[in-house]
Scaffold this motif. Structure first.
Motif, PDB file in Angstrom:
ATOM      1  N   LEU A 122       0.786  -1.342   0.033  1.00 54.84           N
ATOM      2  CA  LEU A 122      -0.098  -0.017  -0.051  1.00 54.84           C
ATOM      3  C   LEU A 122       0.846   1.221  -0.016  1.00 54.84           C
ATOM      4  O   LEU A 122       0.547   2.204  -0.624  1.00 54.84           O
ATOM      5  CB  LEU A 122      -0.775   0.043   1.109  1.00 54.84           C
ATOM      6  N   ARG A 176      -2.245  -1.207  -4.585  1.00 57.10           N
ATOM      7  CA  ARG A 176      -3.729  -1.254  -4.028  1.00 57.10           C
ATOM      8  C   ARG A 176      -4.280  -2.218  -4.480  1.00 57.10           C
ATOM      9  O   ARG A 176      -5.007  -2.970  -3.767  1.00 57.10           O
ATOM     10  CB  ARG A 176      -4.162   0.006  -4.340  1.00 57.10           C
ATOM     11  N   ALA A 202      -3.427  -5.358  -2.128  1.00 56.59           N
ATOM     12  CA  ALA A 202      -3.920  -5.191  -1.145  1.00 56.59           C
ATOM     13  C   ALA A 202      -5.504  -5.337  -0.800  1.00 56.59           C
ATOM     14  O   ALA A 202      -6.070  -5.984  -0.277  1.00 56.59           O
ATOM     15  CB  ALA A 202      -3.934  -3.455  -0.680  1.00 56.59           C
ATOM     16  N   ALA A 249      -5.341   0.242   5.165  1.00 56.70           N
ATOM     17  CA  ALA A 249      -6.162   0.081   3.671  1.00 56.70           C
ATOM     18  C   ALA A 249      -7.080   1.268   3.878  1.00 56.70           C
ATOM     19  O   ALA A 249      -7.521   1.894   2.773  1.00 56.70           O
ATOM     20  CB  ALA A 249      -6.587  -1.319   3.596  1.00 56.70           C
ATOM     21  N   LEU A 289      -8.430   2.651   0.111  1.00 57.13           N
ATOM     22  CA  LEU A 289      -8.849   1.473  -0.570  1.00 57.13           C
ATOM     23  C   LEU A 289     -10.570   1.369  -0.326  1.00 57.13           C
ATOM     24  O   LEU A 289     -11.120   1.769   0.700  1.00 57.13           O
ATOM     25  CB  LEU A 289      -8.309   0.200   0.029  1.00 57.13           C
TER      26      LEU A 289
END
Length: 600
Positions: free
Chosen positions: A279, A284, A287, A359, A364
């Motif tokens: 991250l 991403r 992740a 995250a 995210l």
């Protein structure tokens, strides 16, 4: 005989991986997954347990010559090895294309100069070297079959069988290009499609070029960071997002010792810190895939959270010993499966919650079940944080009140409070704020030795533990707190080797110590990176940079690290390559770059 651990290169397709030695021998390959049985297990035994060597032909009684040069082709997992012989130079390119169909290992031999005699020696042994397959021809193709598995060899070189081994002898001159492709297929299915080695090479190079372009780190340690990121990507099981700790089993933490474990599974701790590093460097999608894997693995049962799972989320990882394999340099036993899966390790709740928190903080896309899972984890932790556990190092001795476990329980509660305060989850805010304060007081009262000004490994003990270095990094105490500085200095005094690298904790040598095991181990590389981080945090940036660059120098010529470094033998030990070494390398590079603590 297998090479030194640092003599190996990693190639892989994000579903499995192979280790290629300097002499051109593939000594480890599990098909079709990281955790499948090995087809080549010579790494943990002898050539009788399976290998595939491609290199210059030499006298029958001579040891195979190591390559004079090797490198990855740019920022990729495509390995190029070159040999200079008295008659000329030859190049071998090894890679595994990202999978679209059958898993493939492709080897391309090219003449560079002169006229070089070459030999391919392929000895397939299924079930970790135990089963000799039935090898026969199907048209121009060679196939090896045993039970549910079949492995197909396609090549433009002539092949012949001898001593249960498939050989190819040929000569290359400048411009010559001979290809070999090994493909796995379930034995009851139709043969795999004919390979396209050159097209696969181009596609593989393009895949890695595009992937590396997403890296947002452009600091002075970019080469080391990118190679570590590529390694972590290679350890990710693409179909599910699970991340293996390493692609190997039973590479010893002490040469000749018994500390040999199977790392081909997804530890929540290792995967969570890998997620954090990705991250912070722009990855991403990885992740998101890991978060989805976590939600599937834990499902609706967070009260029975395991510390590790199979790469598809399997829960049963029973441990067994393979008594027909002598082990790497006679370091037995060779183990598959991992009995630590059923341990209680309370710190895992903190690592998972920290990863979910990061995250969330980095934008995210929101997942309501991820927030619900976090709340459920704290509901469980609220009732169990004060229990003894096996701790981060998976001791096989008695449970203890490990300080690091309590600190990470505090982290789990703290990050969940932040989630509630942000308005993205509901929970008993005031009660958990009180719980956070209670855990903090408990650690500072019971896990701190006032006389020595250091935190200790567990409540009431005098031993130190390198996991204490994470106290300032997790925000449990500020870096300038005298207790933090005292702990860092105590670890430097009592757990550091002459080279300045860090041991996890004191081992007992011939007698079973806190971890319930005999023998010793090397300096733990992750802990050594943690020390460099802490030194930078307390303002000793020159010392931090010096240690970090010494750690970078331990990497092999391809930038890869095992789990540990043996300061006595001056060599890498433990499973290889190790995610838990490459993640803190990235983290320390980011911290030193942010602080300006680098040379040049």
């Amino acid at each position: 005989m297998a090479g030194r651990i640092e003599d190996y290169a990693l190639i892989g397709d994000m579903q499995t991986a192979a280790l290629v030695c300097r002499d051109g021998s593939v000594d480890w390959l599990c098909l079709p997954r990281f955790d499948s049985h090995a087809v080549f297990a010579g790494l943990l035994g002898t050539e009788e347990h399976g290998f595939w060597r491609v290199g210059p032909a030499g006298p029958a009684d001579a040891e195979p010559a190591p390559a004079d040069r090797r490198r990855y082709l740019g920022d990729s997992l495509i390995l190029e090895s070159e040999w200079d012989t008295p008659r000329g130079t030859v190049r071998v390119t090894d890679f595994m294309p990202p999978r679209d169909g059958a898993p493939q290992l492709i080897r391309i031999v090219e003449g560079v100069s002169g006229r070089v005699r070459m030999r391919s020696a392929l000895r397939m042994r299924f079930s970790y070297g135990r089963i000799v397959p039935w090898v026969h021809k199907v048209g121009e193709r060679t196939v090896a079959v045993a039970g549910p598995d079949s492995v197909w060899l396609d090549t433009d070189a002539e092949t012949h069988g001898e001593n249960l081994t498939t050989y190819s002898d040929f000569t290359v001159t400048p411009g010559d290009r001979i290809t070999f492709t090994l493909s796995w297929q379930p034995s009851h299915k139709e043969p795999p499609a004919l390979p396209d080695p050159d097209g696969s090479l181009e596609a593989t190079a393009e895949f890695w070029r595009e992937w590396v372009e997403h890296c947002t780190y452009h600091g002075p340690y970019r080469e080391a960071v990118v190679r570590s990121l590529i390694t972590l990507k290679a350890l990710t099981y693409a179909p599910t997002g699970g991340i293996v700790a390493a692609p190997t089993t039973s590479l010893p933490e002490e040469i000749g010792g018994v500390r040999n474990w199977d790392y081909r599974y997804t530890w929540l701790r290792d995967a969570a810190i890998t997620l954090s590093s990705m991250l912070r460097t722009g990855y991403r999608e990885e992740a998101r895939a890991w978060r989805d894997w976590l939600l599937r693995a834990v499902a609706g049962d967070p009260e029975n959270l395991q510390i590790m799972y199979g790469i598809a989320g399997e829960r049963e990882l029973g441990e067994a010993e393979l008594d027909w394999l002598p082990g790497y340099e006679n370091s037995g036993p060779v183990r598959v499966g991992n009995g630590a899966a059923n341990q209680l390790q309370l710190d895992v709740y903190g690592e998972v919650t920290e990863a979910l928190h990061l995250a969330h903080m980095t934008g995210l896309s929101r997942n309501d079940y991820a927030s619900l899972l976090q709340i459920k984890l704290i509901n469980y932790l609220e009732k169990h944080w004060d229990q003894p556990d096996e701790g981060i190092w998976e001791v096989r001795g008695p449970r203890r009140h490990f300080v690091h476990s309590k600190v990470m329980a505090w982290v789990a509660v703290d990050r969940t409070i932040k989630l509630i305060e942000s308005g993205d989850a509901d929970g008993p805010l005031e009660r958990w704020q009180e719980l956070r304060d209670e855990i903090h007081r408990d650690v500072c009262e019971k896990g701190y030795d006032k006389e020595r000004n250091t935190f200790t490994q567990s409540y009431g003990s005098r031993e130190l533990d390198a996991s204490l270095l994470l106290i300032p990094q997790m925000g449990f105490l500020p870096p300038d707190d005298k207790r933090v500085i005292g702990t860092i200095e105590a670890i430097q005094r009592e757990l550091s080797t002459e080279d300045g690298f860090v041991l996890r904790y004191p081992t007992a040598g011939e007698e079973a110590g806190v971890d319930g095991l005999e023998g010793d181990e090397g300096a733990f590389l992750a802990c050594s990176f943690w020390l460099a981080d802490d030194l930078a945090m307390i303002g000793r940036v020159d010392e931090a940079r010096t240690l970090f660059e010494k750690l970078l120098a331990l990497r092999n010529d391809l930038g890869l690290l095992a789990e540990e470094w043996d300061p006595r033998l001056q060599r890498q030990v433990g499973n290889f390559p190790q995610a838990f070494s490459h993640v803190p390398l990235i983290d320390t590079a980011l911290r030193l770059t942010a602080s300006g603590a680098y040379g040049g």
